[in-house]
Scaffold this motif. Structure first.
Motif, PDB file in Angstrom:
ATOM      1  N   GLY A   1      -8.367   1.831  -9.997  1.00 55.11           N
ATOM      2  CA  GLY A   1      -8.580   2.283  -8.625  1.00 55.11           C
ATOM      3  C   GLY A   1      -9.007   1.210  -7.645  1.00 55.11           C
ATOM      4  O   GLY A   1      -9.247   1.515  -6.482  1.00 55.11           O
TER       5      GLY A   1
ATOM      6  N   ARG B   1      -0.041  13.693  11.471  1.00 55.54           N
ATOM      7  CA  ARG B   1       0.521  12.447  10.943  1.00 55.54           C
ATOM      8  C   ARG B   1       0.602  11.362  12.010  1.00 55.54           C
ATOM      9  O   ARG B   1       0.904  11.634  13.170  1.00 55.54           O
ATOM     10  N   VAL B   2       0.378  10.148  11.579  1.00 59.62           N
ATOM     11  CA  VAL B   2       0.563   8.981  12.429  1.00 59.62           C
ATOM     12  C   VAL B   2       1.993   8.489  12.244  1.00 59.62           C
ATOM     13  O   VAL B   2       2.482   8.371  11.121  1.00 59.62           O
TER      14      VAL B   2
ATOM     15  N   VAL C   1      -1.886  -7.659  -3.173  1.00 59.81           N
ATOM     16  CA  VAL C   1      -1.875  -8.347  -4.463  1.00 59.81           C
ATOM     17  C   VAL C   1      -1.227  -7.432  -5.492  1.00 59.81           C
ATOM     18  O   VAL C   1      -1.420  -6.213  -5.469  1.00 59.81           O
TER      19      VAL C   1
ATOM     20  N   GLU D   1      -3.779  -4.181   5.310  1.00 59.55           N
ATOM     21  CA  GLU D   1      -4.224  -4.427   3.935  1.00 59.55           C
ATOM     22  C   GLU D   1      -3.862  -3.237   3.041  1.00 59.55           C
ATOM     23  O   GLU D   1      -4.459  -3.042   1.994  1.00 59.55           O
TER      24      GLU D   1
ATOM     25  N   VAL E   1      -6.256   4.496   9.324  1.00 57.91           N
ATOM     26  CA  VAL E   1      -5.215   5.511   9.520  1.00 57.91           C
ATOM     27  C   VAL E   1      -5.568   6.731   8.683  1.00 57.91           C
ATOM     28  O   VAL E   1      -5.728   6.633   7.464  1.00 57.91           O
TER      29      VAL E   1
ATOM     30  N   ALA F   1      -0.626  -2.423  -8.275  1.00 57.53           N
ATOM     31  CA  ALA F   1      -1.349  -2.805  -7.054  1.00 57.53           C
ATOM     32  C   ALA F   1      -2.833  -2.516  -7.160  1.00 57.53           C
ATOM     33  O   ALA F   1      -3.584  -2.759  -6.221  1.00 57.53           O
ATOM     34  N   GLN F   2      -3.258  -1.985  -8.296  1.00 59.83           N
ATOM     35  CA  GLN F   2      -4.690  -1.782  -8.505  1.00 59.83           C
ATOM     36  C   GLN F   2      -4.945  -1.589  -9.997  1.00 59.83           C
ATOM     37  O   GLN F   2      -4.017  -1.321 -10.767  1.00 59.83           O
TER      38      GLN F   2
ATOM     39  N   GLY G   1      -5.227   2.199   5.318  1.00 61.93           N
ATOM     40  CA  GLY G   1      -5.119   3.630   5.050  1.00 61.93           C
ATOM     41  C   GLY G   1      -6.473   4.188   4.637  1.00 61.93           C
ATOM     42  O   GLY G   1      -7.308   3.487   4.049  1.00 61.93           O
TER      43      GLY G   1
HETATM   44  N1  NAP Z   1      -3.024  -4.382  -4.294  1.00 60.05           N
HETATM   45  C1  NAP Z   1      -3.449  -4.381  -3.068  1.00 60.05           C
HETATM   46  O1  NAP Z   1      -3.315  -5.381  -2.364  1.00 60.05           O
HETATM   47  C2  NAP Z   1      -4.110  -3.142  -2.517  1.00 60.05           C
HETATM   48  C3  NAP Z   1      -4.378  -3.062  -1.158  1.00 60.05           C
HETATM   49  C4  NAP Z   1      -4.985  -1.913  -0.675  1.00 60.05           C
HETATM   50  C5  NAP Z   1      -5.278  -0.868  -1.530  1.00 60.05           C
HETATM   51  N2  NAP Z   1      -4.992  -0.991  -2.837  1.00 60.05           N
HETATM   52  C6  NAP Z   1      -5.287   0.122  -3.750  1.00 60.05           C
HETATM   53  O2  NAP Z   1      -4.489   1.223  -3.377  1.00 60.05           O
HETATM   54  C7  NAP Z   1      -5.191   2.431  -3.605  1.00 60.05           C
HETATM   55  C8  NAP Z   1      -5.241   3.255  -2.328  1.00 60.05           C
HETATM   56  O3  NAP Z   1      -3.982   3.251  -1.708  1.00 60.05           O
HETATM   57  P1  NAP Z   1      -3.135   4.581  -1.400  1.00 60.05           P
HETATM   58  O4  NAP Z   1      -1.737   4.157  -1.252  1.00 60.05           O
HETATM   59  O5  NAP Z   1      -3.480   5.622  -2.391  1.00 60.05           O
HETATM   60  O6  NAP Z   1      -3.717   5.078  -0.045  1.00 60.05           O
HETATM   61  P2  NAP Z   1      -3.766   4.427   1.420  1.00 60.05           P
HETATM   62  O7  NAP Z   1      -2.402   4.066   1.887  1.00 60.05           O
HETATM   63  O8  NAP Z   1      -4.834   3.416   1.502  1.00 60.05           O
HETATM   64  O9  NAP Z   1      -4.305   5.685   2.211  1.00 60.05           O
HETATM   65  C9  NAP Z   1      -3.590   6.899   2.201  1.00 60.05           C
HETATM   66  C10 NAP Z   1      -4.260   7.769   3.207  1.00 60.05           C
HETATM   67  O10 NAP Z   1      -4.095   7.184   4.490  1.00 60.05           O
HETATM   68  C11 NAP Z   1      -3.839   8.192   5.443  1.00 60.05           C
HETATM   69  N3  NAP Z   1      -2.477   8.053   5.908  1.00 60.05           N
HETATM   70  C12 NAP Z   1      -1.502   7.263   5.414  1.00 60.05           C
HETATM   71  N4  NAP Z   1      -0.409   7.380   6.152  1.00 60.05           N
HETATM   72  C13 NAP Z   1      -0.692   8.255   7.142  1.00 60.05           C
HETATM   73  C14 NAP Z   1       0.041   8.778   8.242  1.00 60.05           C
HETATM   74  N5  NAP Z   1       1.303   8.442   8.502  1.00 60.05           N
HETATM   75  N6  NAP Z   1      -0.592   9.644   9.058  1.00 60.05           N
HETATM   76  C15 NAP Z   1      -1.873   9.999   8.832  1.00 60.05           C
HETATM   77  N7  NAP Z   1      -2.611   9.523   7.823  1.00 60.05           N
HETATM   78  C16 NAP Z   1      -2.025   8.670   6.981  1.00 60.05           C
HETATM   79  C17 NAP Z   1      -4.046   9.508   4.735  1.00 60.05           C
HETATM   80  O11 NAP Z   1      -5.439   9.731   4.879  1.00 60.05           O
HETATM   81  P3  NAP Z   1      -6.133  11.161   4.893  1.00 60.05           P
HETATM   82  O12 NAP Z   1      -6.097  11.598   3.461  1.00 60.05           O
HETATM   83  O13 NAP Z   1      -7.522  10.884   5.385  1.00 60.05           O
HETATM   84  O14 NAP Z   1      -5.335  12.025   5.793  1.00 60.05           O
HETATM   85  C18 NAP Z   1      -3.685   9.171   3.310  1.00 60.05           C
HETATM   86  O15 NAP Z   1      -4.271  10.032   2.358  1.00 60.05           O
HETATM   87  C19 NAP Z   1      -6.565   2.025  -4.077  1.00 60.05           C
HETATM   88  O16 NAP Z   1      -6.578   2.130  -5.478  1.00 60.05           O
HETATM   89  C20 NAP Z   1      -6.702   0.592  -3.661  1.00 60.05           C
HETATM   90  O17 NAP Z   1      -7.525  -0.133  -4.533  1.00 60.05           O
HETATM   91  C21 NAP Z   1      -4.409  -2.092  -3.362  1.00 60.05           C
END
Ligand code: NAP
Length: 254
Positions: free
Chosen positions: A54, A168-169, A43, A189, A117, A50-51, A81
């Protein structure tokens, strides 16, 4: 809710009012492919956030959550993630009566597995997501992830899948590893950092994007982050639904 695209002779009164979960499941059915199909559901506000504070909840709505639930009800596995799992307090996916017959007919278990992940495996493995899911939770990580954290994940009952070197994945390998375990209908998601890697790896087949009629300004992430692709990848519009100004679009890779 009403269907704006594709426009058919049936686009009329039948589309008004709240759609049944059956109707939504039909509208979002996975294509009949041999290999895996990776769909993302995100969304965004009009200005690309996207948020908010947070969380995605402030920019979502009841119909968005209904579609979110439907997409889960159709999926074999939900990939998220680690940061989204931590910030959004992920719980195991539920078995829902509305999707039970469809899941049996499709040869699926009662609920999708959740696949987290993470490279650090800095996750609370005492949470219900890991110790009491209906379907065992998967943890996708790299071969170089901390061994004690891998052991903690396994002893909580999670299935650890090594899908990369170092910590890394590799996103394309993650898709292959999930497919090898019988997961063909994949749903991610996010969050944005994870989605950006699926996009960059060229393995995203479908984007389900909710456009929220909101503006937030600020510097919130977009739905996909990380390094940009060399050439923008083209998607084709598959459908658009509308409810209270929210647009629920679905795009497929051309
Ligand atoms: N608008 C929407 O639809 C939506 C959807 C989902 C989330 N969100 C928002 O997005 C924010 C979080 O998203 P984000 O982008 O910061 O984080 P994210 O993509 O959810 O997670 C990032 C984490 O995932 C792991 N990761 C990602 N790629 C990796 C890889 N190739 N290999 C190993 N680990 C990997 C790592 O975890 P580790 O740190 O554990 O290594 C990394 O710190 C929140 O605020 C949430 O509310 C919005």
């Amino acid at each position: 809710m009403r269907r704006l695209f594709p426009v058919t002779d049936l686009t009329a009164a039948d589309d008004r009012g709240e759609w049944s979960l059956d109707a939504l499941a039909d509208a979002y059915a996975y294509p009949d492919t041999d290999g895996p199909w990776l769909r993302a559901n995100m969304v965004s506000t009009l200005d690309g956030a996207a948020q908010h504070d947070g969380r995605s909840q402030p920019i979502s709505c009841a119909s968005d959550m209904r579609i979110f639930g439907t997409l889960r009800g159709l999926a074999d596995v939900v990939i998220a993630g680690a940061e989204t799992v931590r910030l959004e307090g992920y719980r195991p996916a539920r078995a829902r009566e509305a999707f039970a017959a469809g899941r049996v007919a499709a040869g699926q278990g009662p609920a999708p597995a959740v696949a987290v992940v993470s490279g650090s495996l800095d996750l609370d493995f005492s949470l219900p997501l890991f110790v009491s899911p209906l379907v065992p939770t998967l943890v996708l990580t790299g071969a170089g992830a901390p061994p004690d954290r891998i052991a903690a994940a396994r002893s909580a009952g999670a299935e650890v899948v090594l899908a990369g070197e170092g910590s890394r994945v590799d996103p394309a390998r993650a898709v292959r590893e999930l497919a090898a375990r019988g997961h063909r209908r994949l749903l991610t998601e996010g969050g944005p950092r994870l989605l950006g890697q699926f996009v960059a790896a060229g393995v995203l087949d479908e984007m389900c994007l909710t456009l929220a009629p909101m503006l937030t300004a600020g510097d919130a992430q977009r739905i996909a982050g990380g390094p940009s692709v060399a050439v923008p990848e083209r998607f084709a519009l598959a459908s658009v639904l509308e409810e209270a100004g929210f647009l629920f679009s679905r795009y497929r890779r051309i």
